[in-house]
Design an enzyme around this catalytic site. Structure first.
Site, PDB file in Angstrom:
ATOM      1  N   ASN A  42      -2.419  18.956  -1.494  1.00 56.16           N
ATOM      2  CA  ASN A  42      -3.394  18.176  -0.808  1.00 56.16           C
ATOM      3  C   ASN A  42      -2.955  18.236   0.730  1.00 56.16           C
ATOM      4  O   ASN A  42      -3.835  18.720   1.717  1.00 56.16           O
ATOM      5  CB  ASN A  42      -3.501  16.881  -1.432  1.00 56.16           C
ATOM      6  CG  ASN A  42      -4.537  15.959  -0.409  1.00 56.16           C
ATOM      7  OD1 ASN A  42      -4.005  15.283   0.501  1.00 56.16           O
ATOM      8  ND2 ASN A  42      -5.934  16.245  -0.490  1.00 56.16           N
ATOM      9  N   LYS A  69       5.266   1.835  -3.174  1.00 52.71           N
ATOM     10  CA  LYS A  69       5.281   3.033  -3.889  1.00 52.71           C
ATOM     11  C   LYS A  69       5.597   3.078  -5.217  1.00 52.71           C
ATOM     12  O   LYS A  69       5.967   2.368  -5.767  1.00 52.71           O
ATOM     13  CB  LYS A  69       6.333   4.081  -3.143  1.00 52.71           C
ATOM     14  CG  LYS A  69       5.918   5.531  -3.391  1.00 52.71           C
ATOM     15  CD  LYS A  69       5.129   5.872  -2.200  1.00 52.71           C
ATOM     16  CE  LYS A  69       4.695   7.550  -2.318  1.00 52.71           C
ATOM     17  NZ  LYS A  69       3.896   8.052  -1.345  1.00 52.71           N
ATOM     18  N   GLY A 101      -3.112   8.349  -4.061  1.00 51.54           N
ATOM     19  CA  GLY A 101      -2.517   9.482  -4.487  1.00 51.54           C
ATOM     20  C   GLY A 101      -1.046   9.836  -3.912  1.00 51.54           C
ATOM     21  O   GLY A 101      -0.743   9.273  -2.910  1.00 51.54           O
ATOM     22  N   ASP A 102      -0.378  10.735  -4.484  1.00 51.34           N
ATOM     23  CA  ASP A 102       0.784  11.452  -3.830  1.00 51.34           C
ATOM     24  C   ASP A 102       0.969  12.726  -4.722  1.00 51.34           C
ATOM     25  O   ASP A 102       0.042  13.242  -5.420  1.00 51.34           O
ATOM     26  CB  ASP A 102       1.983  10.409  -3.823  1.00 51.34           C
ATOM     27  CG  ASP A 102       3.093  10.954  -3.070  1.00 51.34           C
ATOM     28  OD1 ASP A 102       3.034  10.978  -1.795  1.00 51.34           O
ATOM     29  OD2 ASP A 102       4.140  11.361  -3.748  1.00 51.34           O
ATOM     30  N   LYS A 148       1.027  -1.147   0.267  1.00 54.04           N
ATOM     31  CA  LYS A 148       0.158  -0.080  -0.078  1.00 54.04           C
ATOM     32  C   LYS A 148       0.803   1.215  -0.006  1.00 54.04           C
ATOM     33  O   LYS A 148       1.922   1.369   0.782  1.00 54.04           O
ATOM     34  CB  LYS A 148      -0.831   0.038   1.475  1.00 54.04           C
ATOM     35  CG  LYS A 148      -1.756   1.139   1.513  1.00 54.04           C
ATOM     36  CD  LYS A 148      -3.074   0.605   0.942  1.00 54.04           C
ATOM     37  CE  LYS A 148      -3.882   1.914   0.500  1.00 54.04           C
ATOM     38  NZ  LYS A 148      -3.902   2.613  -0.622  1.00 54.04           N
ATOM     39  N   LYS A 156       5.458   3.340   8.239  1.00 48.31           N
ATOM     40  CA  LYS A 156       4.356   4.370   8.408  1.00 48.31           C
ATOM     41  C   LYS A 156       3.195   3.421   8.447  1.00 48.31           C
ATOM     42  O   LYS A 156       2.427   3.334   9.442  1.00 48.31           O
ATOM     43  CB  LYS A 156       4.300   5.275   7.375  1.00 48.31           C
ATOM     44  CG  LYS A 156       3.125   6.109   7.125  1.00 48.31           C
ATOM     45  CD  LYS A 156       2.888   6.936   5.942  1.00 48.31           C
ATOM     46  CE  LYS A 156       4.295   7.592   5.507  1.00 48.31           C
ATOM     47  NZ  LYS A 156       4.086   8.614   4.640  1.00 48.31           N
ATOM     48  N   THR A 207      -4.767  13.457   5.498  1.00 46.26           N
ATOM     49  CA  THR A 207      -3.033  13.532   5.735  1.00 46.26           C
ATOM     50  C   THR A 207      -3.017  14.775   6.575  1.00 46.26           C
ATOM     51  O   THR A 207      -2.369  14.872   7.529  1.00 46.26           O
ATOM     52  CB  THR A 207      -2.238  13.477   4.516  1.00 46.26           C
ATOM     53  OG1 THR A 207      -2.571  12.340   3.809  1.00 46.26           O
ATOM     54  CG2 THR A 207      -0.938  13.572   4.904  1.00 46.26           C
TER      55      THR A 207
HETATM   56  P1  NDP Z   1       0.435  17.744  -4.056  1.00 47.91           P
HETATM   57  O1  NDP Z   1       0.827  17.565  -5.378  1.00 47.91           O
HETATM   58  O2  NDP Z   1      -1.055  18.007  -3.899  1.00 47.91           O
HETATM   59  O3  NDP Z   1       1.227  19.285  -3.511  1.00 47.91           O
HETATM   60  C1  NDP Z   1       2.556  19.306  -3.361  1.00 47.91           C
HETATM   61  C2  NDP Z   1       2.969  20.549  -2.802  1.00 47.91           C
HETATM   62  O4  NDP Z   1       4.359  20.672  -2.817  1.00 47.91           O
HETATM   63  C3  NDP Z   1       2.621  21.782  -4.213  1.00 47.91           C
HETATM   64  O5  NDP Z   1       2.211  22.941  -3.540  1.00 47.91           O
HETATM   65  C4  NDP Z   1       3.778  21.737  -4.816  1.00 47.91           C
HETATM   66  O6  NDP Z   1       4.209  23.032  -5.573  1.00 47.91           O
HETATM   67  C5  NDP Z   1       5.082  21.626  -3.718  1.00 47.91           C
HETATM   68  N1  NDP Z   1       6.280  21.000  -4.299  1.00 47.91           N
HETATM   69  C6  NDP Z   1       6.232  19.804  -4.861  1.00 47.91           C
HETATM   70  N2  NDP Z   1       7.561  19.452  -5.087  1.00 47.91           N
HETATM   71  C7  NDP Z   1       8.152  20.521  -5.139  1.00 47.91           C
HETATM   72  C8  NDP Z   1       9.516  20.874  -5.067  1.00 47.91           C
HETATM   73  N3  NDP Z   1      10.508  19.822  -5.788  1.00 47.91           N
HETATM   74  N4  NDP Z   1      10.004  21.985  -4.454  1.00 47.91           N
HETATM   75  C9  NDP Z   1       9.270  22.975  -3.959  1.00 47.91           C
HETATM   76  N5  NDP Z   1       7.853  22.577  -3.958  1.00 47.91           N
HETATM   77  C10 NDP Z   1       7.235  21.366  -4.354  1.00 47.91           C
HETATM   78  O7  NDP Z   1       1.055  16.666  -3.139  1.00 47.91           O
HETATM   79  P2  NDP Z   1       0.546  16.352  -1.381  1.00 47.91           P
HETATM   80  O8  NDP Z   1       0.239  17.260  -0.813  1.00 47.91           O
HETATM   81  O9  NDP Z   1      -0.260  15.037  -1.807  1.00 47.91           O
HETATM   82  O10 NDP Z   1       2.068  15.780  -0.931  1.00 47.91           O
HETATM   83  C11 NDP Z   1       2.984  16.626  -0.287  1.00 47.91           C
HETATM   84  C12 NDP Z   1       3.768  15.746   0.339  1.00 47.91           C
HETATM   85  O11 NDP Z   1       3.181  14.929   1.404  1.00 47.91           O
HETATM   86  C13 NDP Z   1       4.642  14.707  -0.163  1.00 47.91           C
HETATM   87  O12 NDP Z   1       6.040  14.507   0.250  1.00 47.91           O
HETATM   88  C14 NDP Z   1       4.123  13.580  -0.201  1.00 47.91           C
HETATM   89  O13 NDP Z   1       4.800  12.325  -0.399  1.00 47.91           O
HETATM   90  C15 NDP Z   1       3.370  13.523   1.175  1.00 47.91           C
HETATM   91  N6  NDP Z   1       2.335  12.716   1.623  1.00 47.91           N
HETATM   92  C16 NDP Z   1       1.256  12.770   0.700  1.00 47.91           C
HETATM   93  C17 NDP Z   1       0.132  12.198   1.256  1.00 47.91           C
HETATM   94  C18 NDP Z   1      -1.410  12.241   0.667  1.00 47.91           C
HETATM   95  O14 NDP Z   1      -2.234  11.718   1.386  1.00 47.91           O
HETATM   96  N7  NDP Z   1      -1.312  13.018  -0.478  1.00 47.91           N
HETATM   97  C19 NDP Z   1       0.117  11.135   2.385  1.00 47.91           C
HETATM   98  C20 NDP Z   1       1.431  11.135   3.129  1.00 47.91           C
HETATM   99  C21 NDP Z   1       2.592  11.802   2.691  1.00 47.91           C
HETATM  100  P3  NDP Z   1       3.791  22.972  -7.245  1.00 47.91           P
HETATM  101  O15 NDP Z   1       2.185  22.757  -7.337  1.00 47.91           O
HETATM  102  O16 NDP Z   1       4.307  24.286  -7.626  1.00 47.91           O
HETATM  103  O17 NDP Z   1       4.534  21.805  -7.572  1.00 47.91           O
END
Ligand code: NDP
Length: 444
Positions: free
Chosen positions: A240, A126, A165-166, A90, A114, A209
């Site tokens: 997200n 993943k 998603g991620d 997962k 986790k 999250t």
């Molecule tokens: P989203 O794609 O919804 O959002 C990611 C955010 O981070 C955006 O604001 C994006 O900006 C920014 N971002 C992404 N890459 C970079 C980078 N290289 N440098 C600067 N800013 C960056 O992703 P999520 O919110 O889903 O995920 C965010 C983090 O949380 C990740 O590490 C993910 O693995 C982790 N996570 C997510 C979960 C989930 O349920 N969604 C669960 C557990 C962990 P821009 O739009 O400009 O790219």
């Protein structure tokens, strides 16, 4: 050489070209030394560390898709099935140009612990692709998602591997992938989580999250004599995780003053306007430069800088290694009391160690952001039951899970004389259950 050092030396040699994976493995194995020392022979003779650091399976494939001009484009797809010792694989699917084997392996490895911490029966995996969803039309996204699923569907299933998603994979992408899986396999099951509410999704999954991050942060603060209400919070990211962390933090009386994206960041001393943020990011899929149109008194800055703003609580919610030692020094200087990771491994190793040694409470991502995968497991449970639970029920279960995770990692840290080292606590608590299952199931 002791067992931990031998395994680390071997992995360093073998994967010297996978820096993120090595960073994650070092962090976990270093904090397992006390546990391994207690029964080194048994762990070593069962090759437990080698087993959990070598994925069960690594699937890499070509993803051809057709762009808006009718040209064929090629990306690379990945699914790392890391460990199914305690349940079906997962973990999410990341769509971002930076995706490579090292990043997917680090994320899959973290996911094992986790998922174990949630207390639910889910293994670690993943996947993703170096496809960049930014600026693509809906049709291009659909073409990519269908092609990606054409290969991925051979390897996943409700009882084998359940992606979610991620970064870059939200409700739209999951919808296209689910539709294509259903068409090819002829099965309507819980093979993906994060689905739309009209086709098997769970209430609260979208918020999970971010909400979970705040539930755990509140528990950690309270256990250390603080209240989240009235605190100033800096958040990075505006995806997200970040959006729903803003929402829950505000509901609990905190003031969130920053958000960011990959081009810049916003500082709003009045507190981030959540409705404006959702409109910009969720509806219009626009850049944060737009925020100033809603609040001319706010500041927009290009590049990095969120951690320079004075705050009580810092929540990195964007991506890996976004909070460096320099940032940690500024946070400490500004009197920050707690950092909790919404993203996966957003703090560099020297940064979180500096925070810890300077008395900042630090909750690592594998504990603090586990609410997303936990609610995904609740979505799987609802799909198996053919039922849909109300919002309050899912939210309450999520809250209970996050509170339990905090107490699990707190107790594990105390048990090994590492009080308040929640990094060690999370690694130890997550590891013990997986190690037990690995040894019980023999050499498989
Ligand atoms: P989203 O794609 O919804 O959002 C990611 C955010 O981070 C955006 O604001 C994006 O900006 C920014 N971002 C992404 N890459 C970079 C980078 N290289 N440098 C600067 N800013 C960056 O992703 P999520 O919110 O889903 O995920 C965010 C983090 O949380 C990740 O590490 C993910 O693995 C982790 N996570 C997510 C979960 C989930 O349920 N969604 C669960 C557990 C962990 P821009 O739009 O400009 O790219």
């Amino acid at each position: 050489m002791n067992y931990v050092d031998r395994v680390l030396a071997d992995i360093d040699k073998r994967y010297s070209n996978q820096p993120e994976f090595l960073q994650a493995v070092h962090e976990v194995l270093e904090s397992l030394r006390f546990v391994i020392d207690e029964d080194e022979k048994r762990y070593e003779s069962n090759a437990v560390l080698e087993t959990i650091t070598e994925p069960d399976r690594q699937i890499i494939f070509r993803v051809p898709w057709i762009d808006r001009n009718g040209n064929t484009q090629i990306n690379r797809g990945y699914r790392i099935q890391f460990s199914n010792a305690i349940g079906p694989y997962k973990g999410g699917l990341r769509l971002h140009p930076s995706v490579n084997l090292s990043i997917i392996k680090f994320l899959g490895f973290e996911q094992i612990f986790k998922n174990s911490l949630t207390g639910l029966p889910i293994g670690g995996g993943k996947g993703g692709s170096d496809f960049d969803p930014k600026g693509k039309t809906d049709k291009e996204i659909m073409s990519f998602c269908q092609s990606f699923m054409t290969e991925l569907c051979k390897h996943i299933g409700a009882d084998t591997d359940v992606p979610a998603g991620d970064i870059g994979t939200g409700g739209r992408e999951i919808g296209y992938m689910f539709g294509h899986y259903k068409r090819i396999r002829g099965l309507y099951g819980g093979v993906l989580t994060g689905k739309g509410l009209s086709f098997g999704g769970s209430l609260v999954r979208t918020e999970a999250t971010g909400y979970g991050l705040i539930y755990l942060t509140r528990e950690m603060l309270e256990a250390n004599g603080y209240d989240i209400a009235g605190k100033t919070v800096c958040i990075s990211g505006s995806g997200n995780v970040a959006i729903y962390a803003v929402e829950k933090a505000q509901q609990l009386g905190a003031k969130v003053v920053t958000v960011s994206d990959s081009t810049g960041w916003v500082y709003d001393p009045q507190g981030i306007d959540l409705a404006a943020l959702k409109e910009i990011k969720e509806e219009r899929r626009a850049r944060l430069t737009e925020y100033k149109k809603y609040h001319p008194e706010s500041e927009y800055h290009e590049g990095k800088g969120v951690w320079t703003v004075k705050c009580d609580i810092a929540l990195p919610c964007a991506t890996q290694n976004e909070l460096t030692l320099e940032d940690a020094k500024i946070l400490v200087k500004n009197g920050c009391i707690a950092v909790a990771e919404g993203a996966n491994m957003p703090s560099t190793a020297d940064a979180y160690k500096f925070l810890q040694t300077n008395g900042v409470l630090f909750a690592p991502g594998k504990a603090a952001n586990a609410g997303g995968v936990a609610t995904s497991a609740l979505e799987m449970a609802q799909n198996s039951e053919r039922l849909a639970w109300p919002f309050e029920k899912v939210d309450e279960k999520l809250r209970e899970i996050m509170v339990n995770i905090f107490h699990k990692i707190d107790e594990a840290s105390k048990l090994y004389g590492l009080e308040k080292d929640y990094v060690a606590g999370a690694n130890i608590a997550g590891f013990l259950k997986v190690a037990d299952a690995v040894m019980a199931q023999g050499a498989v």
